[in-house]
Write a protein that holds these residues in place. Structure first.
Motif, mmCIF file in Angstrom:
data_model
loop_
_atom_site.group_PDB
_atom_site.id
_atom_site.type_symbol
_atom_site.label_atom_id
_atom_site.label_comp_id
_atom_site.label_asym_id
_atom_site.label_seq_id
_atom_site.Cartn_x
_atom_site.Cartn_y
_atom_site.Cartn_z
ATOM 1 N N PRO A 87 3.142 -5.267 4.704
ATOM 2 C CA PRO A 87 4.562 -5.469 4.420
ATOM 3 C C PRO A 87 5.445 -4.590 5.305
ATOM 4 N N PHE A 88 6.552 -5.136 5.720
ATOM 5 C CA PHE A 88 7.572 -4.503 6.554
ATOM 6 C C PHE A 88 7.106 -4.262 7.989
ATOM 7 N N PHE A 91 7.462 -7.310 10.484
ATOM 8 C CA PHE A 91 8.690 -7.585 11.236
ATOM 9 C C PHE A 91 8.523 -7.205 12.705
#
Length: 149
Positions: A87-88, A91
């Motif tokens: 997660p994150f 990006f």
């Protein structure tokens, strides 16, 4: 549609070589459109729900393959695709997909945009042909890559 078919038909499970941005993003766009249409139809009739599952399973391998080849175009390892699981940090992976590929050959193959990157006035150069710099002097397009300065 041509780019989608190129990935699915010609490079179904091809993890070697390089894929330019246009190939990756056009495949992603048509994959999204097909998923939306099948999702709407699945809401209307239950039989399309099973069809959407089959299509999604059939497109997993070419989706991973084109993403790996896209990473190869910016001179990154295909194993970086595993960043999508964090997660994150995923990006950063999306950011990498937006970067322009390396000009000229890199360790993963020839430049897929070699035809478009050429100089249309190369035969009219009054100073003769100037060879491109070696790959080690071209640099990397990734601004977050460690620099040896």
């Amino acid at each position: 549609m041509e780019w989608f078919l190129k990935v699915v038909r010609d490079n179904y499970a091809n993890f070697d070589g390089r894929a330019r941005r246009k190939e990756y993003w056009m495949f992603a766009l048509f994959n999204f459109i097909i998923s939306c249409i099948l999702g709407i139809l699945a809401y209307i009739a239950n039989v399309f729900y099973y069809l959407s599952i089959i299509v999604s399973l059939a497109l997993i391998i070419p989706s991973i393959a084109v993403a790996v080849r896209r990473l190869h175009d910016i001179n990154k390892s295909g194993w970086m695709i595993l960043l999508c699981l964090i997660p994150f940090v995923n990006f950063y992976l999306i950011y990498l997909f937006f970067l322009e590929g390396d000009k000229g050959p890199n360790e993963y193959g020839q430049d897929p945009k070699a035809d478009e990157n050429g100089n249309p006035f190369a035969d009219q150069n009054p100073f003769g042909h100037i060879p491109p710099p070696p790959p080690s002097e071209r640099g990397n397009n990734d601004p977050f890559a460690p620099h040896n300065s």
